[in-house]
Each structure stands twice: as C-alpha cells, then as structure tokens.
Design an enzyme around this catalytic site. Structure first.
Site, mmCIF file in Angstrom:
data_model
loop_
_atom_site.group_PDB
_atom_site.id
_atom_site.type_symbol
_atom_site.label_atom_id
_atom_site.label_comp_id
_atom_site.label_asym_id
_atom_site.label_seq_id
_atom_site.Cartn_x
_atom_site.Cartn_y
_atom_site.Cartn_z
ATOM 1 N N GLY A 97 0.817 -1.212 -0.149
ATOM 2 C CA GLY A 97 0.072 -0.146 -0.180
ATOM 3 C C GLY A 97 0.627 1.321 0.082
ATOM 4 N N GLN A 103 3.235 10.119 1.802
ATOM 5 C CA GLN A 103 4.434 9.213 1.832
ATOM 6 C C GLN A 103 5.377 9.689 0.484
ATOM 7 O OE1 GLN A 103 2.445 5.056 2.406
ATOM 8 N NE2 GLN A 103 4.316 5.112 3.704
ATOM 9 N N CYS A 123 5.731 -0.281 7.514
ATOM 10 C CA CYS A 123 5.516 1.052 6.842
ATOM 11 C C CYS A 123 6.794 1.408 6.145
ATOM 12 C CB CYS A 123 5.142 2.195 8.100
ATOM 13 S SG CYS A 123 4.570 3.683 7.047
ATOM 14 N N LEU A 124 6.580 1.790 4.801
ATOM 15 C CA LEU A 124 7.787 2.361 3.925
ATOM 16 C C LEU A 124 8.139 3.309 4.543
ATOM 17 C CD1 LEU A 124 5.995 1.412 0.602
ATOM 18 C CD2 LEU A 124 8.119 -0.084 1.375
ATOM 19 N N HIS A 151 -4.452 1.427 7.430
ATOM 20 C CA HIS A 151 -2.955 1.985 7.661
ATOM 21 C C HIS A 151 -2.883 3.050 6.494
ATOM 22 C CE1 HIS A 151 1.481 1.186 7.812
ATOM 23 N NE2 HIS A 151 1.235 2.015 6.623
ATOM 24 N N GLU A 152 -3.293 2.835 5.253
ATOM 25 C CA GLU A 152 -3.170 3.855 4.265
ATOM 26 C C GLU A 152 -4.101 5.094 4.584
ATOM 27 O OE1 GLU A 152 -0.701 3.573 2.788
ATOM 28 O OE2 GLU A 152 -0.561 1.193 2.908
ATOM 29 N N HIS A 189 -2.748 7.525 7.278
ATOM 30 C CA HIS A 189 -1.534 8.202 6.505
ATOM 31 C C HIS A 189 -2.090 9.791 6.375
ATOM 32 C CE1 HIS A 189 2.277 6.257 6.564
ATOM 33 N NE2 HIS A 189 1.724 5.195 5.942
HETATM 34 O O1 GNR Z 1 4.369 -2.765 2.485
HETATM 35 C C1 GNR Z 1 3.260 -2.789 3.778
HETATM 36 N N1 GNR Z 1 3.198 -3.605 4.277
HETATM 37 C C2 GNR Z 1 2.186 -3.551 5.316
HETATM 38 C C3 GNR Z 1 2.102 -4.584 6.218
HETATM 39 C C4 GNR Z 1 1.043 -4.795 7.294
HETATM 40 C C5 GNR Z 1 0.312 -3.590 7.390
HETATM 41 C C6 GNR Z 1 0.336 -2.363 6.818
HETATM 42 C C7 GNR Z 1 1.257 -2.453 5.682
HETATM 43 S S1 GNR Z 1 1.320 -1.208 4.711
HETATM 44 C C8 GNR Z 1 3.122 -1.044 4.213
HETATM 45 C C9 GNR Z 1 3.460 0.003 3.188
HETATM 46 C C10 GNR Z 1 3.205 1.271 3.745
HETATM 47 O O2 GNR Z 1 3.744 1.974 4.338
HETATM 48 N N2 GNR Z 1 1.844 1.891 3.323
HETATM 49 O O3 GNR Z 1 1.349 3.187 3.769
HETATM 50 NI NI NI Z 2 2.809 3.272 5.892
#
Ligand code: GNR
Ligand code: NI
Length: 178
Positions: A46, A51, A94-95, A136-137, A140
C-alpha cells in the site's frame, strides 16, 4: 509513469491532515499510476500520497502475492462507512518507518467508500490483510503512522532510532514487506 521518492519519518509532511481531491482528473490519475509504480518497486502492499510528499487524500493498495495477478486498488477521498465490532491484529510495517514492525489492532472488517480512477463513487467491503492495509493507508491521510497505535515507549524508541539514522546518514537496509 515515474518512481517517486518515499519520505521516511521523522518528517512534518507525514503528520499533516491531507486535503480531499475535488475530482479524480488526469492529474490525480497520473499520481495514482506513479504511486502504484513506486509501491510495486519498494516493494509494499500500500502507499498513501503524503508518503511521496503529496498532501492529498489518495491511496493505492495491492495485497496480491508474487504468484498472483496484480490487483491494484486506487482510492481518492476514502471514508469508512462501516466497521466491525471485532478487531484483528497484524504485525504492521511502513515504507516510511523502514525496518520497524509492530502489532496493531484495527476493526477486522470494513466498508469503505471512495472515488475510483474514473471519478465514480464506489464502495467495497474488506477483511483480513486488505482491511488492515486500507486502514493503515487511510491513517496516513490524517497524519497518523502505525507507531501512533503503539505505546509511547515503543513509538519513541523507533522514532529516535530513525532520527539518529537520518542525522548520521546511516543507510537503512532495504525494506521487506511483512
Ligand atoms: O508494505 C506495507 N506492508 C504492510 C504490512 C502490514 C500492514 C500494513 C502495511 S502497509 C506497508 C506499506 C506502507 O507503508 N503503506 O503506507
Ligand atoms: Ni505506511
């Protein structure tokens, strides 16, 4: 298509509330395409516009595995219209917080309304990893990182280490998807 640089914490742009898009026009569609390319290259499941430094309510998600066909989802102005009473816990990464992971509990199933690539209003239901990833997205877009769901002790430990790495220019090992 273009690969966009991914911002890592701490960075004030990751703490902002993003603005809704007025409509999904060619500019937003290009952003979605660039975000997908960036997410696949990372690799991640995601990515949210802040980001990559764009403070707009746009996210992309694809939880399909390596062996499966790609299943990209692009959403503008996503809203939760229903959440389940029961939570599910996943170890999240999270990236923007490379190399750190933490367990986060979120509603296990959701219904989300959004504008798709054609600027049509759509609603989908999600559960499992997809529900977690979408939430999660969406976090952000309100300046919330997964570490904000952890204890202050864990959050500060992670953010301190990332700040230190930034200050000393320590290269971080490449990010691995959870
Ligand atoms: O790549 C991602 N893996 C992930 C694993 C578990 C829960 C959420 C994520 S999202 C993350 C990529 C990211 O930072 N998206 O904002
Ligand atoms: Ni993230």
């Amino acid at each position: 298509m273009a690969l966009l640089p991914i911002i890592t914490a701490p960075d004030p742009r990751l703490k902002k509330v993003c603005a809704p898009v007025e409509a999904v026009d060619d500019e937003v569609r290009q952003l979605m395409a660039d975000m997908l390319e960036t997410m696949y290259a990372a690799p991640g499941i995601g990515l949210a516009a802040p980001q990559v430094g764009v403070l707009k309510r746009v996210i992309v998600v694809d939880i399909s595995g390596d062996e499966e066909p790609e299943a990209p989802l692009c959403m503008a102005n996503p809203e939760l219209v229903e959440v389940s009473d029961d939570d599910a816990t996943y170890e999240e990464g999270c990236l923007s917080l490379p190399e750190y992971y933490g367990e986060v509990a979120r509603p296990a199933a959701i219904r989300v309304r959004f504008l798709d690539r054609e600027n049509e209003i759509r609603e989908i239901e999600a559960e499992g990893l997809l529900a977690t990833c979408i939430q999660h997205e969406m976090d952000h877009l309100d300046g919330i990182l997964f570490v904000d769901h952890l204890t202050a002790l864990k959050r500060n430990m992670i953010l301190r280490k990332l700040l230190k790495a930034k200050k000393s220019n320590t290269p971080l090992a490449s990010y691995a998807t959870v």
